[in-house]
Design an enzyme around this catalytic site. Structure first.
Site, PDB file in Angstrom:
ATOM      1  N   LYS A  49       1.749   3.821  -3.145  1.00  0.00           N
ATOM      2  CA  LYS A  49       1.346   5.223  -2.979  1.00  0.00           C
ATOM      3  C   LYS A  49       2.558   6.149  -3.121  1.00  0.00           C
ATOM      4  O   LYS A  49       2.457   7.239  -3.704  1.00  0.00           O
ATOM      5  CB  LYS A  49       0.680   5.441  -1.612  1.00  0.00           C
ATOM      6  CG  LYS A  49      -0.712   4.850  -1.485  1.00  0.00           C
ATOM      7  CD  LYS A  49      -1.733   5.464  -2.422  1.00  0.00           C
ATOM      8  CE  LYS A  49      -2.289   6.774  -1.937  1.00  0.00           C
ATOM      9  NZ  LYS A  49      -3.324   7.319  -2.846  1.00  0.00           N
ATOM     10  N   TYR A  77       0.836  -1.207   0.000  1.00  0.00           N
ATOM     11  CA  TYR A  77       0.000   0.000   0.000  1.00  0.00           C
ATOM     12  C   TYR A  77       0.869   1.256   0.000  1.00  0.00           C
ATOM     13  O   TYR A  77       0.773   2.096  -0.906  1.00  0.00           O
ATOM     14  CB  TYR A  77      -0.947  -0.020   1.208  1.00  0.00           C
ATOM     15  CG  TYR A  77      -1.621   1.310   1.492  1.00  0.00           C
ATOM     16  CD1 TYR A  77      -2.317   1.994   0.495  1.00  0.00           C
ATOM     17  CD2 TYR A  77      -1.588   1.873   2.770  1.00  0.00           C
ATOM     18  CE1 TYR A  77      -2.943   3.218   0.756  1.00  0.00           C
ATOM     19  CE2 TYR A  77      -2.209   3.086   3.048  1.00  0.00           C
ATOM     20  CZ  TYR A  77      -2.880   3.752   2.037  1.00  0.00           C
ATOM     21  OH  TYR A  77      -3.487   4.959   2.297  1.00  0.00           O
TER      22      TYR A  77
END
Length: 490
Positions: free
Chosen positions: A241, A237
């Protein structure tokens, strides 16, 4: 940086919002419609095959929610006509070129009309498949940028990231942008195109081998963790990002770019009403487990700071940043959190949870009140592994021996316990960086934005986002946990 009326700035503006069914996006859309009914148009990108299904998703997952209660009361019988005038559902997918918008007339209209692009689309799953995480969080960000560049009236692109792109760093974490190819462990060779190639190659291999969907999913999750850790990030994640931020910064040219990095987002502090929350968010999984009597121990340092910020404060910072930086070529990072100005500790959360559920016990499906107690706190990974070995692994070993002696009679029981233990260990591996997190997020840029807002006059109360005003005990005891019980507990 100067600021005139923010409400005035929003008048007659057209805004494209990606990830429109997400938690933050809904709060953003509701706030814009409530404070500025003369906004021209909100184009809402939803993952859907056609306009009919996009419209249905918009109604079921966004405007039909209790979140829109205040707006519905305000407009009464005109509510639906107001929404149909202001909201345009856009079927698409940010992991595709042109955001997957197949309708050429709608595409042209957006390129002609959109003033601001707000990218909130993301997969926030720590244990996501690499093809999915890369497609949405990294390549999706690039697709949003490419689409924004085609909007002839564009005044800015606002991208919502996460403060935890910093990985496991300790100390004061500053609002610095990433350079293309930068890693957290000093290794060289991080290249987004190479990551895409590695992902596609592995996916093709698995498909050629005739692997099951379940096997492909597990392999792609493992690949995501492997690539993240190779470059110094704890999970896919925050890794994807971070690469999304790199792509935006590197390819933006002279386009005004604002990146918002919120910390752990919690329920609404005040607007449209206190305590609205949706889905099990990071800290809420602890509240749900504890309130239902399933969480008997806690792994982590009780004195560690957990950086929490209510969602309406995040949205207010987004709107203020939009107005402050429109038409100004820039790349500005805003970290929106509380750890520097108003720190909250895990020990506080444990205390609030114990007191709340002691006074307001959860009634289980048998109609009985669940009694909660103080949890056992394990301050180190070593103490956790000792606990697991004593409590479960010895039992598993014993079950394995008995199972062999009884010709696999207890095979189902052994397999189920083994799977549960593996699941817990994987969860701990995913969350470990945050349970022992030692970083504090600097918010110097965000503080400057607050000061500019304050100096501008009357609208400071409308766009509050100062964490110093939060009384954590009051917020958790009277707003947040109550909201989690009301909207999340099943």
């Amino acid at each position: 940086m100067e600021l005139d009326s923010i409400v005035g700035f929003l008048e007659n503006k057209s805004i494209l919002v990606t990830g429109a069914t997400g938690f933050v996006a809904k709060i953003f859309v509701e706030k814009i419609l409530r404070i500025q009914p003369n906004v021209k148009k909100l184009f809402l990108l939803l993952r859907a095959g056609d306009t009919k299904s996009a419209t249905q998703r918009l109604k079921n997952e966004v405007t039909g929610k209790e979140l829109f209660r205040v707006l519905k009361e305000k407009w009464a019988s005109n509510f639906n006509s107001f929404l149909s005038e202001k909201l345009t559902p856009v079927p698409g997918d940010i992991s595709c070129h042109n955001l997957g918008v197949a309708d050429s007339n709608l595409r042209e209209e957006m390129w002609r009309e959109v003033d601001i692009v707000v990218n909130v689309a993301a997969t926030t799953n720590f244990d996501e498949r690499y093809d999915v995480a890369l497609g949405i969080n990294t390549l999706g960000a690039r697709h949003v940028l490419d689409f924004a560049k085609k909007c002839v009236k564009l005044k800015m692109l606002l991208h919502v990231s996460t403060a935890y792109v910093s990985g496991e760093r300790g100390g004061l974490i500053q609002e610095h942008p990433f350079k293309m190819g930068e890693t957290l462990n000093g290794t060289f060779g991080l290249d987004i195109e190479e990551e895409k190639r590695v992902m596609e190659e592995r996916l093709n291999e698995l498909q050629l081998e005739g692997a099951t969907q379940e096997a492909i999913t597990l392999a792609m999750k493992d690949l995501a963790m492997q690539r993240a850790k190779m470059h110094g990030w704890p999970n896919s994640y925050v890794f994807t990002k971070a690469m999304g931020e790199m792509a935006l910064g590197h390819f933006k040219e002279n386009l005004p770019l604002v990146i918002i990095r919120p910390t752990v987002i919690s329920s609404t502090y005040k607007e449209p009403f206190p305590g609205w929350v949706e889905g099990i968010r990071t800290i809420d999984s602890l509240a749900v487990g504890y309130g239902k009597g399933k969480l008997t121990f806690f792994l982590g340092d009780p004195e560690s700071v957990i950086d929490v910020i209510p969602v309406d404060m995040v949205v207010n910072s987004m709107i203020v940043a939009m107005a402050a930086h429109a038409n100004q070529p820039c790349e500005v990072i805003y970290q929106v959190g509380s750890s520097l100005k108003n720190p909250l500790r895990y020990s506080d959360l444990q205390d609030y949870g114990f007191r709340y559920f002691s006074e307001n016990p959860w009634i289980n499906k048998d109609g009985k009140a669940v009694k909660v107690g103080k949890v056992t706190v394990m301050r180190t990974m070593a103490s956790f592994h000792r606990y697991m070995a004593f409590r479960y692994l010895l039992l598993l070993k014993g079950l394995q021996i008995v199972n062999t002696a009884f010709c696999q009679y207890f095979r189902g029981m052994y397999t189920e316990l083994n799977q549960k233990i593996k699941f817990v260990l994987r969860l701990i591996d995913l969350y470990k960086p945050y349970l022992f997190f030692k970083g504090v997020f600097d918010d110097m840029n965000t503080e400057k934005l607050r000061m500019v807002l304050k100096a501008s006059g009357a609208e400071a109360d409308l766009f509050y986002f100062d964490p110093k005003c939060i009384d954590w005990e009051d917020y958790f005891m009277n707003t947040h946990i109550h909201g989690v019980v009301k909207y999340v507990f099943k």
